[in-house]
Structures are given as structure tokens and as C-alpha cells.
Design an enzyme around this catalytic site. Sequence first.
Site, PDB file in Angstrom:
ATOM      1  CE  LYS A 194      -1.831   2.961   2.303  1.00 51.81           C
ATOM      2  NZ  LYS A 194      -1.697   4.431   2.119  1.00 51.81           N
ATOM      3  CB  CYS A 302      12.746   8.052   9.158  1.00 52.55           C
ATOM      4  SG  CYS A 302      13.736   7.071   8.033  1.00 52.55           S
ATOM      5  CD  GLU A 399       9.849  11.888  12.515  1.00 56.79           C
ATOM      6  OE1 GLU A 399       8.716  11.429  12.713  1.00 56.79           O
ATOM      7  OE2 GLU A 399      10.725  11.271  11.893  1.00 56.79           O
TER       8      GLU A 399
HETATM    9  P1  NAP Z   1       2.244   7.864   8.373  1.00 57.27           P
HETATM   10  O1  NAP Z   1       1.216   8.901   8.494  1.00 57.27           O
HETATM   11  O2  NAP Z   1       2.482   6.973   9.517  1.00 57.27           O
HETATM   12  O3  NAP Z   1       1.861   7.031   7.074  1.00 57.27           O
HETATM   13  C1  NAP Z   1       2.662   5.971   6.589  1.00 57.27           C
HETATM   14  C2  NAP Z   1       1.799   5.064   5.765  1.00 57.27           C
HETATM   15  O4  NAP Z   1       0.814   4.452   6.607  1.00 57.27           O
HETATM   16  C3  NAP Z   1       1.014   5.763   4.656  1.00 57.27           C
HETATM   17  O5  NAP Z   1       0.899   4.883   3.570  1.00 57.27           O
HETATM   18  C4  NAP Z   1      -0.331   5.983   5.346  1.00 57.27           C
HETATM   19  O6  NAP Z   1      -1.382   6.206   4.452  1.00 57.27           O
HETATM   20  C5  NAP Z   1      -0.489   4.689   6.091  1.00 57.27           C
HETATM   21  N1  NAP Z   1      -1.405   4.730   7.215  1.00 57.27           N
HETATM   22  C6  NAP Z   1      -1.932   5.795   7.875  1.00 57.27           C
HETATM   23  N2  NAP Z   1      -2.739   5.386   8.879  1.00 57.27           N
HETATM   24  C7  NAP Z   1      -2.721   4.029   8.850  1.00 57.27           C
HETATM   25  C8  NAP Z   1      -3.338   3.014   9.632  1.00 57.27           C
HETATM   26  N3  NAP Z   1      -4.135   3.314  10.659  1.00 57.27           N
HETATM   27  N4  NAP Z   1      -3.088   1.729   9.337  1.00 57.27           N
HETATM   28  C9  NAP Z   1      -2.262   1.402   8.338  1.00 57.27           C
HETATM   29  N5  NAP Z   1      -1.659   2.309   7.543  1.00 57.27           N
HETATM   30  C10 NAP Z   1      -1.881   3.606   7.812  1.00 57.27           C
HETATM   31  O7  NAP Z   1       3.652   8.473   8.036  1.00 57.27           O
HETATM   32  P2  NAP Z   1       4.005   9.465   6.878  1.00 57.27           P
HETATM   33  O8  NAP Z   1       3.573  10.812   7.292  1.00 57.27           O
HETATM   34  O9  NAP Z   1       3.541   8.945   5.572  1.00 57.27           O
HETATM   35  O10 NAP Z   1       5.600   9.342   6.858  1.00 57.27           O
HETATM   36  C11 NAP Z   1       6.368  10.037   7.750  1.00 57.27           C
HETATM   37  C12 NAP Z   1       6.787   9.196   8.917  1.00 57.27           C
HETATM   38  O11 NAP Z   1       7.420   8.007   8.463  1.00 57.27           O
HETATM   39  C13 NAP Z   1       7.801   9.898   9.758  1.00 57.27           C
HETATM   40  O12 NAP Z   1       7.483   9.747  11.115  1.00 57.27           O
HETATM   41  C14 NAP Z   1       9.095   9.199   9.436  1.00 57.27           C
HETATM   42  O13 NAP Z   1      10.047   9.271  10.435  1.00 57.27           O
HETATM   43  C15 NAP Z   1       8.638   7.829   9.168  1.00 57.27           C
HETATM   44  N6  NAP Z   1       9.600   7.110   8.324  1.00 57.27           N
HETATM   45  C16 NAP Z   1      10.378   6.147   8.902  1.00 57.27           C
HETATM   46  C17 NAP Z   1      11.336   5.473   8.150  1.00 57.27           C
HETATM   47  C18 NAP Z   1      12.199   4.422   8.776  1.00 57.27           C
HETATM   48  O14 NAP Z   1      12.797   3.655   8.044  1.00 57.27           O
HETATM   49  N7  NAP Z   1      12.306   4.352  10.085  1.00 57.27           N
HETATM   50  C19 NAP Z   1      11.488   5.776   6.804  1.00 57.27           C
HETATM   51  C20 NAP Z   1      10.683   6.755   6.240  1.00 57.27           C
HETATM   52  C21 NAP Z   1       9.729   7.416   7.029  1.00 57.27           C
HETATM   53  P3  NAP Z   1      -1.635   7.743   3.989  1.00 57.27           P
HETATM   54  O15 NAP Z   1      -0.596   8.036   2.988  1.00 57.27           O
HETATM   55  O16 NAP Z   1      -2.993   7.806   3.440  1.00 57.27           O
HETATM   56  O17 NAP Z   1      -1.523   8.583   5.233  1.00 57.27           O
END
Ligand code: NAP
Length: 490
Positions: A194, A302, A399
Site C-alpha cells: 500500500k 526518518c 519529529e
Molecule cells: P504515516 O502517516 O504513519 O503514514 C505511513 C503510511 O501508513 C502511509 O501509507 C499511510 O497512508 C499509512 N497509514 C496511515 N494510517 C494508517 C493506519 N491506521 N493503518 C495502516 N496504515 C496507515 O507516516 P508518513 O507521514 O507517511 O511518513 C512520515 C513518517 O514516516 C515519519 O514519522 C518518518 O520518520 C517515518 N519514516 C520512517 C522510516 C524508517 O525507516 N524508520 C522511513 C521513512 C519514514 P496515507 O498516505 O494515506 O496517510
Amino acid sequence: MTKRTDAKPALQLAGALDLSPAPESCPAPIKSRYGHFIGGEFVDGDDHFTTVNPATGEVLAEVAAGSDETVDQAVKAARKAADGVWGKMSGADRGKFLYRIARRIQERSRELAVLETIDNGKPIRETRDVDIPLAAQHFFYYAGWADKLQYAVPGGNPTPLGVAGQVIPWNFPFLMASWKLAPALATGNTVVLKPAETTPLSAMLLAEILQEVDLPPGVINIVNGAGRTGGAVMGHPDIDKVAFTGSTNVGRIIMRQIAGSKKKATMELGGKGAHIVFADASLDQAVEGCINGIFFNQGHVCCAGSRLLVEESIAEEFLERLKRRVEVLRIGNPLDKNTDIGAINSVKQLGTINKYLDIGKNEGANVWQSPCPVPDKGFFLPPTIMSGVQQTDTVVREEIFGPVLSVLTFRTPAEAIKKANDTEYGLAAGVWSEKNSKLFEVAHALNAGIVWANGYNLFDPASPFGGVRHSGFGREGGIAGLWAYMGGIS
Ligand code: NAP
Ligand code: MG
């Protein structure tokens, strides 16, 4: 472009060089409407949302939002492939498919880079030189493992887990997909992926590539949609493994959702990386490292080095050098190869970052922004540095996920370590010193999954990546990336 009048004029990096915009000319193959990719076919959906170009705010395409039924179809297709053609295929033959995907990514790399830049807002220099080549390297790396899995674990031939549900974020859409897909396929699993809501397009181009290389139907299924669709994938009863990259908050929701099930999980979550600069470091190099650490990919990283910890004796000089260098970073059209800083991925994320800038100001931070010209449409934010902040301030603890650096000082290595570790996160950190013993001692004491010494944001498919504490668990990359997708030994 709107000239910011409240600040002194930007220095021009290249002096007499002609730096007039030279946008990338390769036409990105954008369709007006996208569905899903299930069982080797493109299928349409009922409801649709739009994805926009963050550099202009213009709608790029309509994209289907996967329902529970769509997710169920995708899981069924993945199960069929796991129990059938893919599950029965030899590792050597699986490896051949991974090599073909890797080569096709290389062949279509220019289209992929342009498409990713348009959908995400990141500079073409990054997609062209980092994201897409590194994605191909991940497929090459794991292709090499596919027929050697008995050497990845002691005691025999590891078996796959079955069907993996993978949910990825918008900051490195194509690269995150590759980090997840390549090890899953190499180990004999099938996948339902997804993509993020704001950046679905490069995954749809990947689906074309999968058809071109004749990957058997159902091995990779891609269901578009927002968080609800992601939740349906993670919670589906016939998913054996969940792999999530995203925010710590959503990671918690998913862990609660799968609690009590037999699903295996890996979580790559948020971070608040400490970037420590000692007085004995090569300051010019450390300045470049810190800029790369926080302004690469607009700080949507991240593992970004978002907390600078600089030794007090050089703090003033270092901050001055840093600002002088930041002032000449070019912000603007992401398709221009001279652009250093592109667009913030969404209006929502821009709002979040601005909210943190207000919080910082209210908490007493000195907020400095580069006086560089900023485009007057699209979602842009000049590189920002917050000094005069305290360890307890919100902008030091939470963050921000944008081009915003918080600056703190320290007097001794022990104080640097204490401050660096005083966070709920533990993804990445960096240390700059010319003294190797100090590098090793400090790196060893830092509570983070990755520590870079005299460098930052350096990635390699052979190197494991992942966090501790609230930054998650499990590793992607390297041999450890295989373990996350292996069941028992046969
Ligand atoms: P996010 O809001 O957590 O969303 C990540 C993914 O999860 C998106 O595809 C999102 O869909 C989906 N999602 C949202 N709610 C969900 C739920 N309840 N159940 C399952 N999936 C759900 O994060 P983001 O804003 O896209 O990305 C930023 C975050 O990712 C930051 O905190 C960053 O640090 C972290 N990150 C971590 C790494 C690592 O390797 N540690 C790498 C990259 C990013 P939508 O797009 O529709 O919201
Ligand atoms: Mg978009």
C-alpha cells in the site's frame, strides 16, 4: 519567484555561472486515472482521490482508494501465488526475476526519477542520483541472495512466511517500496503493498515494470488508498507478516491492531537524530555533513540529523559557517537539476512544520530562515535553523519532518552522549571528530540503530537499517533484511 524582503539578499553560489532554470525535459508518463495492480492486472476502483504536484499545487491524477473488498482480492491473489508458482519456484529462478526488475528499473530510471520528483516534490538530482539507482541496487543485492538463503541462517533452508502486507510512507516512495519488496521476494514471499496517499505514481510505474518482466501474477499486488486501506491490509486475517514504515503513532495503531494474532512484524518508525560536532572536527566537512543531514529531501527523512549538538567552544563560529552555507542553497523547481531543496510534500505537512515553527518561537527559540528566493506557488519552506533551544523544548523532542534544524551545545563528550540519548527515539545519529578513539567511544554509547562517523545519510543495500525504542524494530537491508521474511528451516 517571490523575493523575501525581510532578510538580506542570498549569496549566489556559482557567481558568473549561468544558473537559469533548466528543468528536466523527459516527459513523465502520467495517466489521468490510476486503479490498483492485482493478480498481474491493472484494475479500477470505485472511489477516487487525487494526487498533486507539490511544487505547483496542480492535480496530477485521480487514484483509486482501495476498499476492504479490493484488499481481500489482492490478498487472495498473493496467497495463490505464494502457495503456487512463487512458493514452488527455485531460489535461482526467483533471483532471475529480481535481476530483471533491477535492470528494467535502470532502463526506465529517467522516467521514474521525473515521475517521483513531480509526485513527491523532491529535487530531480536526488531521485536521479540517489533514490532510483539505490532502489535498483536493492533488487540486485537481494537477487544475489535468492539462491543462497541456506547461508543466511544456520541449519538449512529457510522457508518463507507467506503473504506480506507492506505499507510505506511518502518521503522515499520508490526506494521504500524497493527496500520492502526485494527481500520479501528473494525469500519466496508474496506481497500486498500500500503506497502513501500523496505519492502513489512511482509504484504504478513499477507495476508496469513487473508486467514487462513477466513476474508471475499475484507475486506483487499494489492497492492504492489512504490510511484506511493500509489498516485493511495490516489487519487482513490472511496476511502472515506486516512490514510498516511510517510514523510512530501509526506504528502503535498497527501493533495494537495485530496484537494477539500470529502475524510477524517489522516497524520502521520516526526519529530525532542527534548530529554531534566536536571542536576537533574538520569544520568545513562537518558543515556539509550537517546540511546533508537535515536538508536532504527537505528534511523528510526518518533518520534526519534534526538535532545539532555542537561543542560550546566552536558553537558560534560553526553556526555562522552553517548559515553562510545554507544561504546559498537553491530552493525551487524540483525538476531543475540545480535545485538543492524542493517542495514540501503536501500542504498538510507544510502546516505541521509551520505549527512547529510557531511552537519554537513561543518556547523562546531564535528562528533563522535562509533569505533565499522562494517560489510563489506550491508548498515551499526555506531552510530553517532554531538556536537558543533547550533539551526540554517541543522542537527538540518531537519529529518535525521538515527542513528545520534545532541547535544545542555541549561541553564534554559525556554531556553530548547524555543529550543525544535523551529522546524517545533511537533511529540514527552522527558524530564528527578527527580523533578516531573519540568517534568509536561516542558512537558505541549512542542509543541508535545507525551511527555515522564523519558522514551522514549514507546508505548501502548491504547495510542493515532500523531503529531502537520508539523508532521501531526489525531491520531492512543486508542479511538482517532477509531474516524479517523467513519462517522456519526445512
Ligand atoms: P504515516 O502517516 O504513519 O503514514 C505511513 C503510511 O501508513 C502511509 O501509507 C499511510 O497512508 C499509512 N497509514 C496511515 N494510517 C494508517 C493506519 N491506521 N493503518 C495502516 N496504515 C496507515 O507516516 P508518513 O507521514 O507517511 O511518513 C512520515 C513518517 O514516516 C515519519 O514519522 C518518518 O520518520 C517515518 N519514516 C520512517 C522510516 C524508517 O525507516 N524508520 C522511513 C521513512 C519514514 P496515507 O498516505 O494515506 O496517510
Ligand atoms: Mg503527490
